[in-house]
Design an enzyme around this catalytic site. Structure first.
Site, PDB file in Angstrom:
ATOM      1  N   GLU A  66      63.879  60.200  21.900  1.00  0.00           N
ATOM      2  CA  GLU A  66      62.654  60.576  22.606  1.00  0.00           C
ATOM      3  C   GLU A  66      61.507  59.646  22.262  1.00  0.00           C
ATOM      4  OE1 GLU A  66      60.751  61.790  25.293  1.00  0.00           O
ATOM      5  OE2 GLU A  66      62.270  63.331  24.964  1.00  0.00           O
TER       6      GLU A  66
ATOM      7  N   ASP B 129      59.654  57.135  25.062  1.00  0.00           N
ATOM      8  CA  ASP B 129      58.251  57.253  25.454  1.00  0.00           C
ATOM      9  C   ASP B 129      57.525  55.913  25.339  1.00  0.00           C
ATOM     10  OD1 ASP B 129      58.469  59.932  26.042  1.00  0.00           O
ATOM     11  OD2 ASP B 129      57.764  60.613  24.093  1.00  0.00           O
TER      12      ASP B 129
ATOM     13  N   SER C  72      61.529  63.376  30.633  1.00  0.00           N
ATOM     14  CA  SER C  72      60.933  62.732  29.465  1.00  0.00           C
ATOM     15  C   SER C  72      60.595  61.272  29.745  1.00  0.00           C
ATOM     16  CB  SER C  72      61.888  62.811  28.271  1.00  0.00           C
ATOM     17  OG  SER C  72      62.009  64.123  27.798  1.00  0.00           O
TER      18      SER C  72
ATOM     19  N   ASP D  23      56.183  61.066  49.968  1.00  0.00           N
ATOM     20  CA  ASP D  23      56.827  62.375  50.031  1.00  0.00           C
ATOM     21  C   ASP D  23      58.337  62.220  49.835  1.00  0.00           C
ATOM     22  OD1 ASP D  23      57.112  65.064  50.334  1.00  0.00           O
ATOM     23  OD2 ASP D  23      56.745  65.101  52.492  1.00  0.00           O
ATOM     24  N   ILE D  24      58.905  63.031  48.971  1.00  0.00           N
ATOM     25  CA  ILE D  24      60.345  63.008  48.717  1.00  0.00           C
ATOM     26  C   ILE D  24      60.978  64.159  49.496  1.00  0.00           C
ATOM     27  CG2 ILE D  24      62.159  63.021  46.970  1.00  0.00           C
ATOM     28  CD1 ILE D  24      60.197  60.659  46.815  1.00  0.00           C
TER      29      ILE D  24
ATOM     30  N   GLY E 262      56.084  67.631  52.431  1.00  0.00           N
ATOM     31  CA  GLY E 262      54.940  68.212  51.737  1.00  0.00           C
ATOM     32  C   GLY E 262      55.298  68.605  50.316  1.00  0.00           C
TER      33      GLY E 262
END
Length: 645
Positions: free
Chosen positions: A300, A304, A562, A603-604, A622
């Protein structure tokens, strides 16, 4: 319009269930009752001994919290004449500080039960009363029974199913702890099992390894070059001295050799040896170059930084490393108590103020300091100090960065409503100071976890902390081989971008148009599984599949929100750079601006977040509870915020 909070499964303060028992202060009412979902996480063992002594805390309510939403909107809504005119820390404390008018009445109630005022201390913030009592005294005072409960880590906690307070104090006392919110018992097992944490870290087989910096298929390996191209992010050229990007970490420590390997392979413009600012919070031992993956698996932490640095450099990052060895390795599981000790460190008043039945940290979920625990481990049968932080809990020792990225989340039903509401207030207060907080939506679709437990298939909870309307919740998308984007979902692992609606927090006004349109045009059905009146999440999304990373000396790829979260956080940090360079304020709480400008997002409309064979929510035109408003284009996002005062 102010938001109106509500509870599920927990009686609100001043409820009308009445006990026939009378005290000197009159009739008692049920103040809190345990949530029914409690049984999913705790096993009731036996009654606590009446002679055992514990520390009781009685929280007194803060004032003006009902105005928090409106106050924040006044500085965050792009239509407001006060946009960007943030509050100072001392102004916020003064605005919300609790009154002391209930102190004497509460002490009189304690005295009527045989607990003298000499045993009761008032915190400096006047937010809570603290006293040592026996189990027997507490049961008499609260007309309840204290039991021992065991969690799936084998730890024993003290608490009760419900408790009573005088009716006239019901609206002045927030909560009593431990009670419905529990505390860890001294009978708790010393050796915690980390199987869940290790399970979460298992790597999946990849069809390829990356060897050095090379041209790749971005859908298979999303390098920083791919990400910059996907979002039209130009190289950064600014580094304001007060704009380091903040990254929260708990139990995962980056490795310096991994950073250098990643920079060499994928971001050669970043010099070898470039490192974050490291701010430790209640930490006794650092593990930034730890070789023992039991102590720290750097996945992690490395991820990042690998995502954020190429976007913001030459700007720096600031890692807030939270909690000591005992609590991260040997005590509560890795998800409990995610943020309270962090918030303590950046806001001293948070250490002790009361709100929604919570006062200070909650030792059912949060570490307590000084820490003097000992533990045992395989090959170490004698109790030893695992690396305890023996100083006082760190309160108000650091300033918050302008952007804080948090890639940690869990199901909202794991924590009490009051615990989350109190913490949500703190995110609101950070927004008032011009701080942007982004949090991952999670990787389990509409379910609490990706463990495919049939008992969890019928109720879709939101994830904490993104269920709080003052956080920007980040979902995940994946880049398909044809170059199009779809909701991130991988059946064979399994994982899917989390999204849905909160049972604990209502729909905020800034989401009203987007969510009303969603239900009118794309009603998902799934009746009874979710709360259509709740706060919808995620807010926006970013790439969360096959993101390039260096971990444990190897180049690889990583999945999950993440990865999407620091990507969005880095974009916001870049926008702050540009605004600060021309004398403007930071962007602060961004959700009102995002929802006022839905057309700036791609938009996906492909994919869904179903998982474990359970139908989830579909990506539609939307806003939707899978990818939110969609994915940003950096120049368009920048232009939108630069146009604001």
């Amino acid at each position: 319009m102010a938001m109106k909070w509500f509870f599920i499964g927990t009686l609100a303060v001043g409820a009308t269930v009445v006990s026939s028992h009378n005290t000197l202060t009159g009739r008692l009412v049920v103040h809190e009752r345990r949530d029914a979902s409690h049984e999913l996480f705790w096993n009731k063992r036996g009654r606590a001994s009446s002679d055992d002594v514990f520390e009781m805390r009685i929280g007194l309510k803060q004032q003006n919290l009902d105005q928090g939403y409106d106050i924040l909107m006044d500085v965050s809504d792009p239509r407001s004449p006060n946009y960007g005119r943030y509050w100072k820390s001392d102004e916020i404390i003064q605005m919300f500080a609790p009154t002391g008018r209930t102190v004497e009445e509460t002490k009189n109630w304690l005295k009527s039960s045989g607990i003298g005022s000499e045993r009761v201390a008032l915190a400096a913030s006047r937010g809570w009363l603290v006293l040592n009592v026996t189990i027997g005294e507490a049961e008499k005072l609260l007309q309840t029974e204290y039991w021992l409960y065991e969690n799936d880590e084998g730890h024993i906690f003290l608490g009760c199913e419900k408790y009573y307070v005088p009716a006239q104090l019901g609206k002045q006392i927030d909560f009593i702890y431990p009670g419905v919110t529990m505390t860890e018992s001294r009978m708790s097992n010393n050796l915690a099992r980390r199987s869940k944490r290790l399970e979460r870290r298992k790597k999946t087989e990849r069809p390829m390894r990356i060897t050095g910096r090379q041209q790749t298929n971005c859908s298979a390996v999303a390098t920083p070059e791919c990400i910059a191209k996907l979002y039209n992010i130009p190289p950064a050229n600014k580094a304001h001295p007060n704009n380091s990007m903040g990254i929260y970490q708990k139990g995962s420590w980056y490795q310096e050799k991994d950073l250098d390997l990643f920079f060499s392979a994928h971001a050669p413009n970043i010099p070898q040896g470039t490192r974050p600012h490291n701010l430790s919070i209640n930490v006794a031992v650092w593990h930034y170059n730890e070789n023992d993956t039991y102590v720290s698996y750097p996945d992690e932490a490395d991820l990042d930084l690998d995502v954020a640095y190429p976007i913001i450099y030459p700007q720096t990052t600031t890692v807030y490393q939270v909690d000591d060895e005992y609590y991260n390795l040997y005590s509560a599981n890795g998800y409990f108590g995610l943020f309270n000790t962090f918030l303590d460190a950046i806001d001293g008043s948070y250490c002790s103020y009361s709100a929604y039945g919570e006062t200070g940290d909650n030792s059912e979920y949060d570490p307590s300091y000084p820490d003097n625990h000992t533990t045992i481990a395989p090959g170490k049968p004698e109790p030893f100090d695992p690396g305890d932080f023996k100083g006082e809990r760190m309160c108000g020792v650091y300033k918050p960065t302008n952007v804080i990225s948090m890639s940690y989340s869990t199901v909202e039903s794991k924590f009490s409503v009051a615990y989350q509401m109190r913490q949500c207030n703190e995110w609101m207060k950070l927004g008032l100071q011009g701080v942007t907080v982004v949090g991952s939506s999670g990787d389990s679709g509409p379910l609490p976890t990706n463990q495919c437990n049939p008992a969890s298939f019928n109720t879709f909870y939101a994830t904490h902390p993104g269920n709080c309307p003052y956080i920007t919740s980040i979902g995940g998308v994946m880049l398909q081989p044809n170059g199009s984007l779809a909701a991130a979902q991988v059946d064979e692992i399994p994982w899917a971008t989390s999204g849905g609606f909160s049972w604990y927090f209502p729909r905020p006004e800034y989401q009203e148009t987007a969510l009303s349109t969603y239900f009118s045009k794309h009603d998902p059905g799934l009746d009874g599984k979710y709360n259509s009146s709740g706060r919808g999440f995620p807010d926006i999304s970013a790439l969360a599949r096959n993101v390039a990373v260096a971990v444990l000396g190897e180049l690889d790829v990583a999945d999950g929100t993440s990865a999407a979260t620091p990507l969005i956080g880095a974009m916001f940090n870049r926008i702050n750079e540009e605004r600060l360079a021309v004398g403007k304020s930071t962007i602060g709480f961004v959700n009102p601006v995002l929802y006022a400008n839905p057309d700036i997002f791609e938009d996906i409309i492909a994919g869904d977040n179903g998982i474990c064979g359970v139908e989830g929510f579909k990506a539609v035109e939307g806003w939707d509870p899978t990818t939110g408003l969609g994915v940003p284009d950096y120049p368009t996002l920048l232009k939108t915020f630069m146009a604001l005062p």
